[in-house]
Design a protein around this motif. Structure first.
Motif, PDB file in Angstrom:
ATOM      1  N   SER A  24      50.395  61.701  11.759  1.00  0.00           N
ATOM      2  CA  SER A  24      51.086  61.404  13.014  1.00  0.00           C
ATOM      3  C   SER A  24      51.116  62.631  13.934  1.00  0.00           C
ATOM      4  O   SER A  24      50.879  62.513  15.139  1.00  0.00           O
ATOM      5  CB  SER A  24      52.505  60.930  12.726  1.00  0.00           C
ATOM      6  OG  SER A  24      53.191  60.656  13.914  1.00  0.00           O
ATOM      7  N   VAL A  28      48.539  61.219  16.627  1.00  0.00           N
ATOM      8  CA  VAL A  28      49.384  60.556  17.621  1.00  0.00           C
ATOM      9  C   VAL A  28      49.923  61.568  18.636  1.00  0.00           C
ATOM     10  O   VAL A  28      49.732  61.419  19.837  1.00  0.00           O
ATOM     11  CB  VAL A  28      50.547  59.783  16.943  1.00  0.00           C
ATOM     12  CG1 VAL A  28      51.458  59.161  17.992  1.00  0.00           C
ATOM     13  CG2 VAL A  28      50.002  58.722  15.999  1.00  0.00           C
ATOM     14  N   VAL A  34      48.263  56.660  21.112  1.00  0.00           N
ATOM     15  CA  VAL A  34      49.096  55.659  20.448  1.00  0.00           C
ATOM     16  C   VAL A  34      48.169  54.690  19.726  1.00  0.00           C
ATOM     17  O   VAL A  34      47.333  54.037  20.342  1.00  0.00           O
ATOM     18  CB  VAL A  34      49.974  54.922  21.470  1.00  0.00           C
ATOM     19  CG1 VAL A  34      50.790  53.835  20.784  1.00  0.00           C
ATOM     20  CG2 VAL A  34      50.875  55.900  22.200  1.00  0.00           C
TER      21      VAL A  34
END
Length: 146
Positions: A24, A28, A34
């Motif tokens: 993440s 991300v 996303v």
């Protein structure tokens, strides 16, 4: 960096949490993308984990032929940003390639590379195949090692 290789069922909850956290952080947050990282494929994957001082700093997940692509594959290649200067990406890739050879008895490996990393993957014997494409808004290209 110490490298361990585990099936999904061998991961403890702390390792799984740390793996999801580093993925993440990079895919991300750092890459401002996303996307659905938790994709239901981790259960089939072989997890290659690089640790330093008790913290996961590098990681890949590998798949048997047919579990993701037709060929064995490597994905979610990640190194924590503060650790990249030590070239741990090369170590985790070498370990991933060896893990696939040992576990799945194949030298043919496919990956979906972010275009800016093609030189990195080429240094590990991968060659570009086909045309580039967008994956989650980021330019990618398929690469194959035989």
């Amino acid at each position: 960096m110490n490298i361990t290789i585990k099936n999904f069922s061998e991961l403890n909850i702390y390792e799984l949490y740390d793996i999801l956290q580093i993925r993440s952080e990079v895919f991300v947050v750092e890459q401002d993308c996303v996307y659905q990282d938790i994709d239901g494929k981790d259960q089939k994957a072989l997890h290659i984990i690089g640790e330093k001082e008790g913290k996961i700093i590098a990681y890949t997940r590998c798949f048997a032929p047919g579990d993701y692509f037709e060929n064995a594959s490597i994905g979610r290649v990640v190194v924590e940003i503060s650790q990249r200067k030590f070239k741990y990406g090369h170590d985790i890739m070498k370990a991933s390639i060896e893990a696939i050879k040992n576990k799945y008895q194949t030298n043919t490996i496919k990956l979906s590379a972010q275009v800016y990393l093609t030189n990195f993957y080429e240094s590990h014997g991968f060659k570009q195949v086909g045309e580039g494409y967008l994956e989650d808004g980021i330019p990618h290209i398929a690469m194959l090692k035989k």
